[in-house]
Motif scaffolding. Structure first.
Motif, PDB file in Angstrom:
ATOM      1  N   ARG A 283       0.780  -1.329  -0.028  1.00 19.96           N
ATOM      2  CA  ARG A 283      -0.112   0.038   0.133  1.00 19.96           C
ATOM      3  C   ARG A 283       0.840   1.393  -0.087  1.00 19.96           C
ATOM      4  O   ARG A 283       2.035   1.158   0.494  1.00 19.96           O
TER       5      ARG A 283
ATOM      6  N   GLY B 214       3.230  -2.392  11.761  1.00 16.75           N
ATOM      7  CA  GLY B 214       2.929  -3.722  11.665  1.00 16.75           C
ATOM      8  C   GLY B 214       4.213  -4.619  11.744  1.00 16.75           C
ATOM      9  O   GLY B 214       5.189  -4.150  11.997  1.00 16.75           O
TER      10      GLY B 214
ATOM     11  N   ALA C  75       6.853  -3.431   9.057  1.00 21.46           N
ATOM     12  CA  ALA C  75       7.403  -2.182   9.614  1.00 21.46           C
ATOM     13  C   ALA C  75       8.702  -2.525  10.695  1.00 21.46           C
ATOM     14  O   ALA C  75       9.713  -2.091  10.624  1.00 21.46           O
TER      15      ALA C  75
ATOM     16  N   HIS D  26       4.544   5.839  13.310  1.00 27.26           N
ATOM     17  CA  HIS D  26       3.566   5.120  13.328  1.00 27.26           C
ATOM     18  C   HIS D  26       2.319   6.081  13.709  1.00 27.26           C
ATOM     19  O   HIS D  26       2.550   7.038  14.640  1.00 27.26           O
ATOM     20  N   ARG D  27       1.290   5.983  13.156  1.00 27.04           N
ATOM     21  CA  ARG D  27       0.031   6.510  13.360  1.00 27.04           C
ATOM     22  C   ARG D  27      -0.669   6.585  14.876  1.00 27.04           C
ATOM     23  O   ARG D  27      -1.494   7.390  15.091  1.00 27.04           O
ATOM     24  N   ARG D  28      -0.277   5.457  15.535  1.00 25.98           N
ATOM     25  CA  ARG D  28      -1.136   5.345  16.850  1.00 25.98           C
ATOM     26  C   ARG D  28      -0.121   5.179  18.070  1.00 25.98           C
ATOM     27  O   ARG D  28       1.214   5.111  17.532  1.00 25.98           O
TER      28      ARG D  28
ATOM     29  N   ALA E  12       5.849   0.811   4.877  1.00 25.81           N
ATOM     30  CA  ALA E  12       5.491  -0.460   5.261  1.00 25.81           C
ATOM     31  C   ALA E  12       4.194  -0.259   6.123  1.00 25.81           C
ATOM     32  O   ALA E  12       3.879  -0.998   6.875  1.00 25.81           O
TER      33      ALA E  12
ATOM     34  N   GLY F 111       1.402  -1.743   4.992  1.00 27.72           N
ATOM     35  CA  GLY F 111       0.138  -3.064   4.736  1.00 27.72           C
ATOM     36  C   GLY F 111       0.197  -3.024   3.166  1.00 27.72           C
ATOM     37  O   GLY F 111       0.826  -2.452   2.339  1.00 27.72           O
ATOM     38  N   MET F 112      -0.858  -3.910   2.980  1.00 30.16           N
ATOM     39  CA  MET F 112      -0.902  -4.612   1.456  1.00 30.16           C
ATOM     40  C   MET F 112      -2.258  -4.297   1.169  1.00 30.16           C
ATOM     41  O   MET F 112      -3.238  -4.210   1.876  1.00 30.16           O
TER      42      MET F 112
HETATM   43  P1  NAP Z   1      -0.200  -4.799   8.616  1.00 33.02           P
HETATM   44  O1  NAP Z   1      -0.110  -5.885   9.646  1.00 33.02           O
HETATM   45  O2  NAP Z   1      -1.372  -4.790   7.847  1.00 33.02           O
HETATM   46  O3  NAP Z   1       0.155  -3.362   9.135  1.00 33.02           O
HETATM   47  C1  NAP Z   1       0.012  -2.277   8.702  1.00 33.02           C
HETATM   48  C2  NAP Z   1       0.535  -1.245   9.204  1.00 33.02           C
HETATM   49  O4  NAP Z   1       0.584   0.117   8.526  1.00 33.02           O
HETATM   50  C3  NAP Z   1      -0.333  -0.982  10.415  1.00 33.02           C
HETATM   51  O5  NAP Z   1       0.519  -0.438  11.704  1.00 33.02           O
HETATM   52  C4  NAP Z   1      -1.196   0.398  10.177  1.00 33.02           C
HETATM   53  O6  NAP Z   1      -1.541   1.085  11.376  1.00 33.02           O
HETATM   54  C5  NAP Z   1      -0.323   1.043   9.260  1.00 33.02           C
HETATM   55  N1  NAP Z   1      -0.923   1.856   8.015  1.00 33.02           N
HETATM   56  C6  NAP Z   1      -1.883   1.187   7.163  1.00 33.02           C
HETATM   57  N2  NAP Z   1      -2.215   2.241   6.634  1.00 33.02           N
HETATM   58  C7  NAP Z   1      -1.560   3.549   6.681  1.00 33.02           C
HETATM   59  C8  NAP Z   1      -1.619   4.694   6.391  1.00 33.02           C
HETATM   60  N3  NAP Z   1      -2.111   5.263   5.366  1.00 33.02           N
HETATM   61  N4  NAP Z   1      -0.626   5.669   6.930  1.00 33.02           N
HETATM   62  C9  NAP Z   1       0.011   5.080   7.933  1.00 33.02           C
HETATM   63  N5  NAP Z   1       0.158   4.040   8.273  1.00 33.02           N
HETATM   64  C10 NAP Z   1      -0.765   3.206   7.806  1.00 33.02           C
HETATM   65  O7  NAP Z   1       0.769  -4.983   7.533  1.00 33.02           O
HETATM   66  P2  NAP Z   1       2.256  -5.882   7.163  1.00 33.02           P
HETATM   67  O8  NAP Z   1       3.361  -5.234   8.431  1.00 33.02           O
HETATM   68  O9  NAP Z   1       2.702  -5.624   5.964  1.00 33.02           O
HETATM   69  O10 NAP Z   1       1.804  -7.273   7.660  1.00 33.02           O
HETATM   70  C11 NAP Z   1       1.071  -7.865   6.609  1.00 33.02           C
HETATM   71  C12 NAP Z   1       1.056  -9.423   7.070  1.00 33.02           C
HETATM   72  O11 NAP Z   1       2.171 -10.011   6.785  1.00 33.02           O
HETATM   73  C13 NAP Z   1       0.428  -9.504   8.457  1.00 33.02           C
HETATM   74  O12 NAP Z   1      -0.226 -10.519   8.728  1.00 33.02           O
HETATM   75  C14 NAP Z   1       1.924  -9.799   9.188  1.00 33.02           C
HETATM   76  O13 NAP Z   1       1.725 -10.634  10.445  1.00 33.02           O
HETATM   77  C15 NAP Z   1       2.649 -10.718   8.201  1.00 33.02           C
HETATM   78  N6  NAP Z   1       4.167 -10.529   8.248  1.00 33.02           N
HETATM   79  C16 NAP Z   1       4.803 -11.431   8.932  1.00 33.02           C
HETATM   80  C17 NAP Z   1       6.069 -11.277   9.075  1.00 33.02           C
HETATM   81  C18 NAP Z   1       6.762 -12.218   9.975  1.00 33.02           C
HETATM   82  O14 NAP Z   1       6.260 -13.194  10.564  1.00 33.02           O
HETATM   83  N7  NAP Z   1       8.199 -12.248  10.089  1.00 33.02           N
HETATM   84  C19 NAP Z   1       6.842 -10.226   8.534  1.00 33.02           C
HETATM   85  C20 NAP Z   1       6.107  -9.373   7.679  1.00 33.02           C
HETATM   86  C21 NAP Z   1       4.848  -9.333   7.482  1.00 33.02           C
HETATM   87  P3  NAP Z   1      -2.519   0.768  12.365  1.00 33.02           P
HETATM   88  O15 NAP Z   1      -1.847  -0.339  13.119  1.00 33.02           O
HETATM   89  O16 NAP Z   1      -3.016   1.908  12.741  1.00 33.02           O
HETATM   90  O17 NAP Z   1      -3.766   0.065  11.707  1.00 33.02           O
END
Ligand code: NAP
Length: 304
Positions: free
Chosen positions: A114, A151, A154, A172-174, A234, A236-237
């Protein structure tokens, strides 16, 4: 006509390919580029895939691909444009103009990064703005870098960059992080990571390359400009499903509505991995989806 066409070669698609080959289905895996693995190839170190602790995402992806090939899976490079339902099944249309006939389809195209959508992000893309810390982090050795998001991605990115960079801002926004507790603990124990909670990046600044970010504290409205050489986004997706829009299987966010069995609302259309509606998007759950979905495909084919 294929029994099934698996679209995507991330962990879900590759796992489905292994199970399809073992079930002796006439199947092909369509992949956009001749490189398997999907988003996992951008992960520096995968610490939570059972039995293969510490491998890089790329190594794991190569191992998955080799396994699928050894099982007898067939791959074809193709960018899928649309899927049309027909009397006999489906036609998969590719950007190159090919039309592939199949009885069933498995959507395993995952999700992509994203964007923040702030001024400077697009203009300075690949000039300090990046969506992949492990790909681009080394360019910012001994510099200041910023990671946006809270997340797992990040946090992993911030930790990875902390080993290369002089300092890392985690914006981070929160006030609380979403990422898992183990990663959070590591982040808070890392001296050169500065966590900036309740902050939003309003602008990425720089002439020809990233030089600074303007952040706002969303509790007070106070703005500040921080020097940084890179911004790793970072946040999200988003699911890669535009090609499936006309099938009527997507929710309002674009994910394929499907349970653990991978069955969508349309008979013969299945989904596996990050592309489907689910709570936990991990390599492990994607691999599980690949196994389950082929069971459903087989049942569907037997019922025809
Ligand atoms: P995620 O869990 O969806 O986290 C996205 C983060 O970005 C959240 O903290 C969110 O804030 C923030 N965000 C979203 N839109 C935003 C915006 N417009 N402006 C500012 N901040 C924004 O995404 P992810 O970290 O890429 O992880 C995706 C999936 O992959 C998850 O299930 C994760 O567990 C997995 N993953 C696992 C590993 C691992 O196990 N090693 C590594 C990477 C990813 P809020 O918190 O306020 O919503």
């Amino acid at each position: 006509m294929y029994d099934t066409i698996i679209i995507g070669s991330g962990p879900a698609g590759l796992s489905a390919a292994v199970y399809a080959a073992r079930a002796r289905l006439d199947a092909v895996v369509l992949e956009k580029a001749a490189m398997s693995g999907g988003q996992m190839v951008f992960t520096d170190q995968v610490d939570n895939y059972l039995g293969l602790n510490g491998k890089s995402g790329f190594e794991l992806a190569m191992a998955f691909r080799e396994h699928a090939e050894a099982a007898g899976a067939t791959f074809q490079e193709a960018d899928v444009k649309e899927i049309q339902k027909t009397e006999e099944g489906f036609v998969v249309l590719t950007e190159a103009g090919e039309q592939l006939q199949t009885k069933t389809v498995v959507l395993a195209t995952g999700a992509i990064h994203r964007h923040l959508g702030v001024p400077g992000e697009a203009e300075l893309a690949a000039r300090g703005v990046s969506y992949c810390a492990t790909c681009d982090g080394a360019f910012f050795r001994n510099r200041i870098a910023t990671v946006a998001g809270g997340g797992d991605t990040a946090l992993s990115d911030a930790l990875y960059l902390s080993r290369l960079c002089e300092k890392v801002y985690l914006v981070h926004r929160r006030d609380t992080l979403r990422g898992n507790k183990e990663l959070q603990e590591k982040v808070f124990q890392t001296e050169n990571i500065e966590f900036l909670p309740c902050r939003e990046i309003k602008e990425i600044q720089g002439e020809g390359k990233v030089e600074a970010i303007k952040v706002v504290d969303n509790r007070t409205g106070a703005e500040e400009v921080l020097e940084t050489a890179a911004v790793f986004i970072a946040v999200g997706m988003e699911p890669v499903t535009a090609y499936a829009a006309s099938l009527g299987v997507l929710d309002e966010q674009g994910y394929v509505i499907a349970g653990e069995d991978g069955k969508s609302q349309v008979e013969g259309v299945f989904a596996a991995g990050d592309v489907r509606t689910k709570a936990v998007r991990q390599i492990a759950t994607a691999v599980g989806d690949g196994a389950a979905v082929i069971q459903s495909v087989e049942t569907c084919l037997q019922g025809r």
